[in-house]
Design an enzyme around this catalytic site. Structure first.
Site, mmCIF file in Angstrom:
data_model
loop_
_atom_site.group_PDB
_atom_site.id
_atom_site.type_symbol
_atom_site.label_atom_id
_atom_site.label_comp_id
_atom_site.label_asym_id
_atom_site.label_seq_id
_atom_site.Cartn_x
_atom_site.Cartn_y
_atom_site.Cartn_z
ATOM 1 N N ASP A 135 0.866 -1.173 -0.270
ATOM 2 C CA ASP A 135 -0.012 0.048 -0.056
ATOM 3 C C ASP A 135 0.974 1.301 -0.056
ATOM 4 O O ASP A 135 0.557 2.002 -0.610
ATOM 5 C CB ASP A 135 -1.023 -0.040 1.395
ATOM 6 N N GLU B 238 2.761 -9.648 11.750
ATOM 7 C CA GLU B 238 2.220 -9.212 10.194
ATOM 8 C C GLU B 238 3.419 -9.097 9.305
ATOM 9 O O GLU B 238 3.589 -9.382 8.170
ATOM 10 C CB GLU B 238 1.274 -8.039 10.106
HETATM 11 C C1 DGY Z 1 -5.646 -2.248 4.485
HETATM 12 O O1 DGY Z 1 -6.565 -1.831 4.796
HETATM 13 O O2 DGY Z 1 -4.504 -1.843 5.056
HETATM 14 C C2 DGY Z 1 -5.387 -3.119 3.270
HETATM 15 O O3 DGY Z 1 -4.111 -3.238 2.918
HETATM 16 C C3 DGY Z 1 -6.171 -2.711 2.157
HETATM 17 O O4 DGY Z 1 -6.334 -3.857 1.507
#
Ligand code: DGY
Length: 421
Positions: A161, A391
């Site tokens: 992201d 994570e």
């Molecule tokens: C989040 O909401 O962090 C996700 O990566 C979007 O898919």
């Protein structure tokens, strides 16, 4: 509980009855690429659960072949943006964008490793046409000019992201939104591990633009304020095409096998041209600015995973990895520490991700570089042993970041153990 049982227990605890959430509360639905890795993880000890995972993801597949990045199987108020923000019209509520297509690779693995041959054949026969429809969608919707590279229209589609590779393109995206931003993520995990507020303003601005297109691919392609041929997504699709070609030989027609093989070849050629000698890495291309994105990220190793690197490129990637190794305790950082955009704990701006390590290691192994593949996998196992199934991991210290008891990290742990078993 021994280590293998801990990893299995995470998948069981995150199972919501046929699909596995990435982790409780932070990600309370089914995510596309998470699910593919998780299905492979389930496949190491519970093949029924593995196929259920795959089938639940297909329940979200749109009629045009697109597999959304989130399937909202059941309501949950701990995540933003939920189904009401996406406003899509599929039978099951879903988001309107996609994510890296690891699924064909997962199905091939489940098929080849399945102990119950009759079931593996039946499940794969049913999955094959859906995977083919999905790969055709990528080509139609995301490479309309036939360049060989597919584009992402939202950073969330890359799964990476807030990668610094998107900084320049994102700086051109407006920060105003129609949708009110009510973040939930920063209430679940340390906000310094998450994207910034200004990133969210731009993430949601793009969602607003794409929703106004009615989620119609041609209109999205014309109006998207961000359009990037992401080197990781393209590599994952190229590899998935090769895996689908294997399935086509058994479950498809010769014409389909030829079509898939041709797409895989075209993608590998286009990927090979994304080599950036100055970086010692491959790089994504900004299709709006019409220039390569010269930012070093772990995605730049990914063409190895698609067999798209020449021997000289593979050797140069090995040298880059060795240089990075001198700067970190745990390979492979999502961005190297000597890059100005590096942040050791902020999501995709530094942390190590087990799934990315798995793919890069596989790529080095395919290129015949077993020592580097082993080093990456050993670092992954070391980080998990030190900090649990987090994570992601701080590359300088090995500490865990983001959410805990994370499904895809547990899945990779199981795959690592399966490999040495
Ligand atoms: C989040 O909401 O962090 C996700 O990566 C979007 O898919």
């Amino acid at each position: 509980m021994n280590d293998i049982e801990k990893a299995r227990a995470i998948l069981r605890a995150n199972d919501r009855g046929g699909y596995t959430v990435p982790t409780d509360r932070l990600y309370p639905f089914q995510w596309n690429w998470d699910s593919a890795f998780v299905a492979m993880g389930w496949g190491t000890f519970d093949e029924d659960a593995a196929w259920r995972e795959v089938e639940s993801l297909f329940a979200g597949q749109w009629d045009d072949g697109m597999i959304p990045h989130i399937v909202f199987h059941a309501p949950a108020d701990s995540y933003f943006p939920g189904p009401e923000v996406w406003g899509t019209r599929h039978r099951v509520p879903t988001s309107g964008i996609t994510q890296p297509p690891v699924l064909a690779t997962a199905v091939r693995r489940l098929w080849e490793k399945g102990n119950d041959r009759a079931r593996a054949d039946a499940k794969t026969a049913s999955a094959y046409p859906k995977l083919l429809a999905n790969h055709r969608w990528w080509r139609r919707a995301r490479d309309p000019q036939g360049s060989g590279l597919v584009a992402i229209l939202h950073p969330w589609e890359s799964g990476m992201d807030n990668s610094p590779a998107w900084d320049d393109a994102m700086s051109r995206v407006p920060t105003d939104t129609v949708t009110p931003i009510v973040r939930r993520d920063t209430g679940h995990v340390d906000p310094s591990h998450r994207p910034r507020q200004i990133d969210y303003q731009r993430f949601i601005h793009i969602v607003d633009v794409l929703r106004a297109c009615g989620w119609a691919p041609a209109s999205m392609w014309a109006k998207a304020p961000l359009k990037i041929a992401d080197i990781a997504t393209c590599s994952i699709l190229a590899r998935a095409e090769s895996d689908l070609a294997v399935l086509a030989a058994r479950f498809g027609t010769p014409a389909e096998a030829a079509e898939i093989g041709e797409r895989a070849r075209a993608m590998r050629a286009a990927l090979s041209a994304c080599w950036r000698p100055g970086l010692g890495l491959f790089a994504s291309v900004d299709l709006i600015a019409e220039r390569p994105i010269d930012v070093p990220t772990s995605a730049g190793f990914m063409p190895l995973y698609a067999d798209a690197a020449t021997p000289a490129q593979a050797a140069a990637l090995g040298a880059t990895l060795d240089r990075w190794a001198k700067m970190v305790r745990v390979l492979v950082p999502s961005t190297p520490p000597d890059w100005p955009g590096f942040e050791a704990r902020r999501y995709w701006r530094g942390p190590v991700w087990a799934v990315v390590n798995w793919m890069i290691a596989d790529g080095f192994a395919r290129a015949g570089d077993a020592p580097r593949a082993d080093r990456i996998l050993a670092d992954t196992a070391k980080a998990i042993a030190q900090s649990g199934h987090s994570e992601n991991f701080d590359p300088l210290e090995g500490s865990g970041g983001g959410g805990g008891t994370f499904s895809w990290t547990a899945a990779i742990d199981l795959l690592l153990r399966d490999r040495v078993a």
